[in-house]
Design an enzyme around this catalytic site. Structure first.
Site, PDB file in Angstrom:
ATOM      1  N   TRP A   1      12.694  29.340  60.897  1.00 38.40           N
ATOM      2  CA  TRP A   1      13.665  29.475  59.794  1.00 38.40           C
ATOM      3  C   TRP A   1      14.999  30.043  60.241  1.00 38.40           C
ATOM      4  O   TRP A   1      15.925  30.173  59.442  1.00 38.40           O
ATOM      5  CB  TRP A   1      13.069  30.341  58.676  1.00 38.40           C
ATOM      6  CG  TRP A   1      11.952  29.669  57.934  1.00 38.40           C
ATOM      7  CD1 TRP A   1      11.608  28.347  58.001  1.00 38.40           C
ATOM      8  CD2 TRP A   1      11.032  30.270  57.019  1.00 38.40           C
ATOM      9  NE1 TRP A   1      10.534  28.090  57.184  1.00 38.40           N
ATOM     10  CE2 TRP A   1      10.161  29.263  56.572  1.00 38.40           C
ATOM     11  CE3 TRP A   1      10.852  31.567  56.546  1.00 38.40           C
ATOM     12  CZ2 TRP A   1       9.132  29.498  55.665  1.00 38.40           C
ATOM     13  CZ3 TRP A   1       9.830  31.810  55.639  1.00 38.40           C
ATOM     14  CH2 TRP A   1       8.981  30.789  55.200  1.00 38.40           C
TER      15      TRP A   1
ATOM     16  N   GLU B   1      19.410  28.964  71.273  1.00 34.47           N
ATOM     17  CA  GLU B   1      20.434  29.794  70.610  1.00 34.47           C
ATOM     18  C   GLU B   1      20.459  31.196  71.216  1.00 34.47           C
ATOM     19  O   GLU B   1      21.513  31.829  71.278  1.00 34.47           O
ATOM     20  CB  GLU B   1      20.177  29.818  69.088  1.00 34.47           C
ATOM     21  CG  GLU B   1      20.575  28.482  68.459  1.00 34.47           C
ATOM     22  CD  GLU B   1      19.766  28.080  67.239  1.00 34.47           C
ATOM     23  OE1 GLU B   1      19.086  28.934  66.641  1.00 34.47           O
ATOM     24  OE2 GLU B   1      19.804  26.878  66.890  1.00 34.47           O
TER      25      GLU B   1
ATOM     26  N   GLU C   1      13.266  21.624  73.617  1.00 34.97           N
ATOM     27  CA  GLU C   1      14.309  21.474  72.606  1.00 34.97           C
ATOM     28  C   GLU C   1      15.624  21.149  73.312  1.00 34.97           C
ATOM     29  O   GLU C   1      16.352  22.067  73.717  1.00 34.97           O
ATOM     30  CB  GLU C   1      14.461  22.777  71.814  1.00 34.97           C
ATOM     31  CG  GLU C   1      13.222  23.162  71.040  1.00 34.97           C
ATOM     32  CD  GLU C   1      13.554  24.012  69.819  1.00 34.97           C
ATOM     33  OE1 GLU C   1      12.992  23.738  68.760  1.00 34.97           O
ATOM     34  OE2 GLU C   1      14.401  24.920  69.913  1.00 34.97           O
TER      35      GLU C   1
ATOM     36  N   GLY D   1      13.503  23.155  62.641  1.00 35.17           N
ATOM     37  CA  GLY D   1      14.497  24.088  62.122  1.00 35.17           C
ATOM     38  C   GLY D   1      14.877  23.720  60.696  1.00 35.17           C
ATOM     39  O   GLY D   1      14.142  23.999  59.740  1.00 35.17           O
ATOM     40  N   GLY D   2      16.012  23.058  60.539  1.00 31.89           N
ATOM     41  CA  GLY D   2      16.576  22.737  59.223  1.00 31.89           C
ATOM     42  C   GLY D   2      15.576  22.156  58.227  1.00 31.89           C
ATOM     43  O   GLY D   2      15.512  22.600  57.071  1.00 31.89           O
TER      44      GLY D   2
HETATM   45  P1  13P Z   1      16.726  21.652  63.884  1.00 31.60           P
HETATM   46  O1  13P Z   1      15.400  21.084  63.481  1.00 31.60           O
HETATM   47  O2  13P Z   1      17.527  22.189  62.767  1.00 31.60           O
HETATM   48  O3  13P Z   1      17.481  20.697  64.768  1.00 31.60           O
HETATM   49  O4  13P Z   1      16.398  22.935  64.812  1.00 31.60           O
HETATM   50  C1  13P Z   1      15.506  22.817  65.850  1.00 31.60           C
HETATM   51  C2  13P Z   1      15.214  24.157  66.404  1.00 31.60           C
HETATM   52  O5  13P Z   1      16.075  24.788  67.004  1.00 31.60           O
HETATM   53  C3  13P Z   1      13.892  24.719  66.169  1.00 31.60           C
HETATM   54  O6  13P Z   1      13.671  25.872  66.937  1.00 31.60           O
END
Ligand code: 13P
Length: 248
Positions: free
Chosen positions: A10, A96, A166, A233-234
């Site tokens: 999240w 990140e 990722e 993620g999103g």
């Molecule tokens: P998204 O699914 O928003 O691209 O993010 C992926 C992510 O960084 C999951 O850890």
């Protein structure tokens, strides 16, 4: 055969009340699902979400941790504190964290070691940037991240690790890697771990894909041999869209 594992990251989203509401809906929806599911809420909601999820097939993860046991580290959270809050897993080395917070392979390795010592299962993230992919350095980068990030981890301990591939260029961009691109990166990852710990161990390590996973693209990704799940993620922020991904 590795059971499909879908994890929700999240990131810095949801208040405690929003997280609790999501967890209550998820507990009902996923009560009889034959899949492994993990939620990684923000620190502030960990304990509340963990209490709701107790006895359900959904496990709790933190998004990060500090490597020290305790002490003067203002603003940080230790592995023992995460266990205390109900976590079984912890995401380590998310891109990140690597890019915004300058975490390098050496620091990430320290965290993996401490997590395992504390009985937390690391969800260890790797992945190349767009520039690295375009200059054909993807495999070198993945090898380096795996070898350095998992340095000094015994074959016994590596069994408790989950790897998440990722690619940085696919995170939050809506630009998903193709199932074939992901499969290549995952089978390479399995080979690198196999060289370090043997195929019997490497074949049983779940390797998740993360990067713009959504209800439309998940089944194509999951049809590949070495894609064992997703780190979302999103699309994990909304219960209906996350449920579609879980039920791919
Ligand atoms: P998204 O699914 O928003 O691209 O993010 C992926 C992510 O960084 C999951 O850890």
């Amino acid at each position: 055969m590795i059971k499909p594992l879908i994890a929700a990251n999240w990131k810095m989203n949801k208040t405690i009340a929003e997280a609790e509401d999501f967890a209550m809906q998820a507990k009902k929806k996923f009560a009889a699902i034959g899949r492994d599911i993990i939620f990684a809420p923000p620190y502030t909601a960990l304990y509340a979400v963990g209490k709701i999820l107790k006895g359900s097939p959904v496990h709790l993860a933190a998004q990060n941790m500090h490597w020290a046991e305790k002490g003067a580290f203002t603003g940080e959270v230790s592995a023992a504190m995460l266990v205390d809050a109900g976590c079984d897993y912890v995401i380590i080395g998310h891109s990140e964290r690597r890019t915004i917070f300058s975490e390098d392979n050496r620091l990430i390795n320290q965290k993996v070691v401490v997590a395992l010592k504390s009985n937390l299962k690391p969800i260890f993230c790797i992945g190349e940037t767009l520039e690295e992919r375009e200059s054909e350095k993807t495999f070198d980068i993945l090898r380096q991240q795996l070898q350095q990030g998992l340095n000094n981890i015994s074959s016994d301990d590596i069994r408790h690790c989950i790897i998440a591939y990722e690619p940085v260029w696919a995170i939050g961009t809506g630009r998903t890697a193709t199932p074939e691109q992901v499969e290549k990166a995952h089978s390479f990852t399995r080979k690198v771990i196999g060289n370090l710990h043997g195929a019997a161990i490497s074949d049983n390590i779940p390797i998740l894909y993360g990067g713009s996973v959504n209800p439309e693209n998940v089944s194509g990704l999951m049809s590949q041999r070495n894609i064992n799940g997703a780190l979302v993620g999103g699309a994990s922020l909304d219960i209906e869209s996350f449920a579609k991904i879980v039920g791919f």
